[in-house]
Design an enzyme around this catalytic site. Structure first.
Site, PDB file in Angstrom:
ATOM      1  N   GLU A   1      -2.754  44.068  29.953  1.00  0.00           N
ATOM      2  CA  GLU A   1      -3.438  45.238  30.493  1.00  0.00           C
ATOM      3  C   GLU A   1      -3.372  45.342  32.016  1.00  0.00           C
ATOM      4  OE1 GLU A   1      -4.960  44.856  26.359  1.00  0.00           O
ATOM      5  OE2 GLU A   1      -4.404  43.471  27.971  1.00  0.00           O
TER       6      GLU A   1
ATOM      7  N   GLU B   1      -6.365  40.624  21.589  1.00  0.00           N
ATOM      8  CA  GLU B   1      -7.812  40.851  21.602  1.00  0.00           C
ATOM      9  C   GLU B   1      -8.378  40.753  20.180  1.00  0.00           C
ATOM     10  OE1 GLU B   1      -9.554  42.671  25.110  1.00  0.00           O
ATOM     11  OE2 GLU B   1      -8.331  44.402  24.519  1.00  0.00           O
TER      12      GLU B   1
END
Length: 266
Positions: free
Chosen positions: A140, A120
């Site tokens: 995730e 990210e």
């Protein structure tokens, strides 16, 4: 220069090198690391002698994502870190480049794991160099979590949507070669050489006119979601003043005189 126990700051000429320094945890993000990153971005922005930034990790890893226990305050070193987060609840998003974009170019030098929050944060960098054995991925969903560091917005704008959705929805790992093939990184180099290659690219940037470099970067991001006509108009507004600077005149003189230019940000 700043830094914390989990984030080191060094100068390599006109390049500021920020190193995630928690190798025993594959450089998982901690509050001291986030504070150091936040301050490092601001230091680079404020110092006109800094012309580029390199982000890397210590101990053969880039970043394995968020350390939730550290962020919650368990075992953190120093009350001042809790105080910083309380004073600016957005600090961690600025540190991870979700809510802050440095005006200087940011080059990522990735060795080893660059997953979850590491991937990210990578999306907030401008140029990306990966070692051959580097690993990428947004894990995730495998843990029943949401990649809230910006990936559902940014990733589809940086790589083809089909690849973005596969990465987001499968939570699988990607090799450096596969990451390069889909456009997530721009260079794949032998293990142990990502930082040196990133510094080579930084030096090429540093030799260019700093006002021009910053204006070009700003224009690329500013116009990314505009229509072509609006983008071209914005480009003129951003770019035309650069031609009237002393740096532009110095660049022309140096070219005519066949010598390296000496830019003064004027």
């Amino acid at each position: 220069m700043g830094g914390t126990e989990h984030l080191t700051v060094q100068r390599e000429g006109a390049t500021l090198v920020l190193t995630l320094n928690r190798p025993q945890a594959r450089n998982a993000l901690s509050l001291p690391m986030l504070v150091g990153l936040h301050d490092g971005w601001l230091e680079a922005d404020a110092d006109d002698s800094v012309r580029s930034i390199v982000l890397t990790g210590a101990g053969g890893a880039f970043c394995s994502g968020m350390d939730l226990k550290a962020l919650a305050g368990d075992g953190m070193a120093g009350e001042e870190y809790r105080d910083r987060l309380k004073a600016d609840p957005d600090l961690h998003w600025k540190a991870m480049l979700r809510h802050h974009r440095p005006r200087k170019p940011v080059i990522a030098a990735v060795e080893g794991h660059c997953v979850a929050g590491g991937t990210e944060m990578l999306q907030g960098t401008d140029i990306r160099v990966a070692a051959e054995s580097a690993t990428f991925g947004l894990f995730e969903v495998r843990r029943g979590l949401f990649p809230i560091g910006g990936s559902t917005v940014r990733l589809q704008r940086q790589i083809p949507r089909t690849h973005a959705l596969e990465m987001l929805l499968t939570g699988r790992a990607y090799s450096a070669r596969e990451a390069a093939a889909i456009g997530l990184v721009g260079h794949v180099v032998p293990d142990g050489t990502a930082l040196s290659r990133a510094l080579e690219i930084a030096e090429q940037i540093n030799s260019c006119g700093p006002l021009a470099v910053e204006a070009v970067k700003a224009s690329v991001y500013e116009t990314a979601e505009m229509t072509e006509s609006d983008g071209l108009a914005a480009e003129l507004t951003r770019g035309w003043p650069v031609f009237g600077t002393a740096d532009a005149k110095e660049g022309a003189r140096a070219f005519a005189e066949k010598r390296p230019p000496v830019y003064k940000r004027a």
